[in-house]
Write a protein that holds these residues in place. Structure first.
Motif: not given
Length: 181
Positions: A31-33, A35-36, A55-56, A60, A71, A77
């Motif tokens: 999931n997190s990767l 997204g990137i 990152e924060w 984006d 998003k 997954q």
């Protein structure tokens, strides 16, 4: 911050930074990767990858002075166990952090001008290929539309998204965003 070159050596080892990337970041279904990776795809379509991602940040990407929020979602997954994930995307207004005052802003808002919702649409676990752009759909929505129709919502379902946006393929992202701008 500058971009690292893939052949950058990790001093004191026989390894390069590309060895680290391959070891730690090959599961693009995570999931997190994912997204990137979605941010990277949109950034590459818009040709705005000159500097590394932050990152924060409150958004984006920046394209033609417009802030873009990316998003990502997928039916399958990396931990897929036969059941598809329900597709929805986060659209919650958020407070930004002010690094000058070391405090969060008082008001929560959607900071981007445009949202790009990236759906890895393949449902066959034997066929899924994150690197195949034919398996992706991209939904592009001005933030103003989200604010007008879904001002208080924290998430948007795929069915709601399809009421306000038609999916485009990777090679049409730039053209679609240019039309909105």
């Amino acid at each position: 911050m500058k971009k690292l070159s893939p052949d950058t050596k990790i001093l004191g080892t026989q390894q390069s930074i590309s060895d680290f990337w391959a070891w730690g970041f090959s599961d693009l279904l995570m999931n997190s990767l994912r997204g990137i990776f979605s941010e990277f795809l949109v950034g590459s379509a818009l040709v705005v990858l000159q500097t590394p991602r932050i990152e924060w940040d409150t958004h984006d990407l920046v394209y033609k002075d417009k802030k873009i929020e990316v998003k990502s979602a997928a039916y399958i997954q990396s931990w897929h166990a036969g059941k598809y994930s329900k597709i929805n995307f986060g659209i919650e207004a958020k407070k930004s952090y002010n690094y000058t005052t070391n405090k969060y802003d008082a008001d929560a808002v959607r900071h981007a001008d445009i949202y790009v919702f990236c759906l890895l649409k393949e449902k066959d676990a034997n066929q899924i290929d994150v690197l195949n752009m034919e398996q992706w759909h991209f939904y592009i929505v001005p933030t103003e539309t989200l604010n007008n129709l879904y001002s208080q919502q924290k998430r948007i379902s795929l069915s709601s998204l399809e009421k306000i946006s038609q999916p485009v393929l990777y090679h049409k992202i730039k053209e679609s965003i240019d039309t909105i701008i």
